[in-house]
Scaffold this motif. Structure first.
Motif, PDB file in Angstrom:
ATOM      1  N   CYS A  35      -1.234  -2.534   1.325  1.00 49.88           N
ATOM      2  CA  CYS A  35      -1.164  -1.549   2.399  1.00 49.88           C
ATOM      3  C   CYS A  35      -0.422  -2.187   3.575  1.00 49.88           C
ATOM      4  CB  CYS A  35      -2.570  -1.125   2.816  1.00 49.88           C
ATOM      5  SG  CYS A  35      -2.621  -0.052   4.250  1.00 49.88           S
ATOM      6  N   ASP A  36       0.507  -1.459   4.172  1.00 50.85           N
ATOM      7  CA  ASP A  36       1.277  -1.999   5.287  1.00 50.85           C
ATOM      8  C   ASP A  36       0.444  -2.155   6.550  1.00 50.85           C
ATOM      9  OD1 ASP A  36       3.648  -2.438   3.976  1.00 50.85           O
ATOM     10  OD2 ASP A  36       4.460  -0.459   4.401  1.00 50.85           O
ATOM     11  N   ALA A  37      -0.671  -1.465   6.654  1.00 52.27           N
ATOM     12  CA  ALA A  37      -1.500  -1.553   7.855  1.00 52.27           C
ATOM     13  C   ALA A  37      -2.597  -2.608   7.726  1.00 52.27           C
ATOM     14  CB  ALA A  37      -2.110  -0.194   8.169  1.00 52.27           C
ATOM     15  N   PHE A  42      -2.820  -3.194  -3.709  1.00 49.81           N
ATOM     16  CA  PHE A  42      -2.528  -1.944  -4.405  1.00 49.81           C
ATOM     17  C   PHE A  42      -2.225  -2.260  -5.858  1.00 49.81           C
ATOM     18  CE2 PHE A  42       0.728   1.186  -5.813  1.00 49.81           C
ATOM     19  CZ  PHE A  42      -0.053   2.315  -5.778  1.00 49.81           C
ATOM     20  N   ASP A  43      -2.857  -1.525  -6.775  1.00 51.32           N
ATOM     21  CA  ASP A  43      -2.646  -1.708  -8.207  1.00 51.32           C
ATOM     22  C   ASP A  43      -1.939  -0.478  -8.765  1.00 51.32           C
ATOM     23  OD1 ASP A  43      -2.738  -2.458 -10.855  1.00 51.32           O
ATOM     24  OD2 ASP A  43      -4.872  -2.042 -11.093  1.00 51.32           O
ATOM     25  N   SER A  52      -4.306   8.502  -4.697  1.00 56.64           N
ATOM     26  CA  SER A  52      -4.917   8.595  -3.376  1.00 56.64           C
ATOM     27  C   SER A  52      -4.131   7.895  -2.267  1.00 56.64           C
ATOM     28  CB  SER A  52      -6.339   8.050  -3.415  1.00 56.64           C
ATOM     29  OG  SER A  52      -6.341   6.681  -3.745  1.00 56.64           O
ATOM     30  N   TRP A  53      -3.345   6.914  -2.590  1.00 60.84           N
ATOM     31  CA  TRP A  53      -2.581   6.198  -1.571  1.00 60.84           C
ATOM     32  C   TRP A  53      -1.331   6.993  -1.195  1.00 60.84           C
ATOM     33  CZ3 TRP A  53      -2.748   0.427  -0.677  1.00 60.84           C
ATOM     34  CH2 TRP A  53      -4.016  -0.084  -0.928  1.00 60.84           C
ATOM     35  N   ASN A  54      -0.814   6.768   0.018  1.00 59.39           N
ATOM     36  CA  ASN A  54       0.363   7.487   0.505  1.00 59.39           C
ATOM     37  C   ASN A  54       1.565   6.562   0.614  1.00 59.39           C
ATOM     38  OD1 ASN A  54      -0.981   9.927   0.833  1.00 59.39           O
ATOM     39  ND2 ASN A  54      -1.673   9.366   2.872  1.00 59.39           N
ATOM     40  N   VAL A  55       2.709   7.061   0.170  1.00 56.61           N
ATOM     41  CA  VAL A  55       3.962   6.330   0.252  1.00 56.61           C
ATOM     42  C   VAL A  55       4.857   7.076   1.229  1.00 56.61           C
ATOM     43  CG1 VAL A  55       5.981   5.528  -1.020  1.00 56.61           C
ATOM     44  CG2 VAL A  55       3.743   5.553  -2.120  1.00 56.61           C
ATOM     45  N   VAL A  56       5.437   6.332   2.171  1.00 60.60           N
ATOM     46  CA  VAL A  56       6.339   6.916   3.150  1.00 60.60           C
ATOM     47  C   VAL A  56       7.698   6.244   2.992  1.00 60.60           C
ATOM     48  CG1 VAL A  56       6.784   7.261   5.602  1.00 60.60           C
ATOM     49  CG2 VAL A  56       4.440   7.333   4.741  1.00 60.60           C
ATOM     50  N   VAL A  57       8.741   7.062   2.812  1.00 58.32           N
ATOM     51  CA  VAL A  57      10.089   6.528   2.646  1.00 58.32           C
ATOM     52  C   VAL A  57      10.953   7.055   3.782  1.00 58.32           C
ATOM     53  CG1 VAL A  57      12.102   6.404   1.139  1.00 58.32           C
ATOM     54  CG2 VAL A  57       9.821   6.526   0.140  1.00 58.32           C
ATOM     55  N   LEU A  64       3.614   1.697   2.304  1.00 58.26           N
ATOM     56  CA  LEU A  64       2.457   2.106   1.527  1.00 58.26           C
ATOM     57  C   LEU A  64       1.208   2.037   2.407  1.00 58.26           C
ATOM     58  CD1 LEU A  64       1.400   2.728  -1.395  1.00 58.26           C
ATOM     59  CD2 LEU A  64       1.001   0.284  -1.600  1.00 58.26           C
ATOM     60  N   PHE A  65       0.387   3.098   2.349  1.00 59.54           N
ATOM     61  CA  PHE A  65      -0.817   3.158   3.174  1.00 59.54           C
ATOM     62  C   PHE A  65      -2.012   3.580   2.333  1.00 59.54           C
ATOM     63  CE2 PHE A  65       2.737   4.002   6.031  1.00 59.54           C
ATOM     64  CZ  PHE A  65       2.544   2.996   6.962  1.00 59.54           C
TER      65      PHE A  65
END
Length: 84
Positions: A35-37, A42-43, A52-57, A64-65
């Protein structure tokens, strides 16, 4: 995918869509491992994590968050809008 399959695929859905799909697949390999925060691991093989995780491009930068960080961020945004 061999040349014959790729040409059939291009013909079926269009060259632009094929190029966009290829770009998105290449960005998938750039997903961080944490996670970037909060730096939580992350697997990619865990289906629940992937869903469930969020990817922002943004402009070729992939972030990845985890769900907890997203929840905290939304709460902070809601609190700041209520104070206005």
């Amino acid at each position: 995918m061999n040349r014959k399959q790729r040409r059939a695929y291009d013909k079926q859905i269009g060259k632009e869509n094929t190029d966009r799909l290829s770009e998105q697949i290449s960005l998938f390999n750039k997903i961080p491992k944490k996670c970037d925060a909060c730096q939580k691991d992350f697997d990619k093989a865990d289906k629940d994590m992937v869903l469930s995780w969020n990817v922002v491009v943004k402009q070729e930068v992939v972030r990845l968050f985890c769900p907890e960080c997203i929840k905290k961020t939304k709460e902070l945004i809601d609190a700041s809008t209520e104070n206005r």
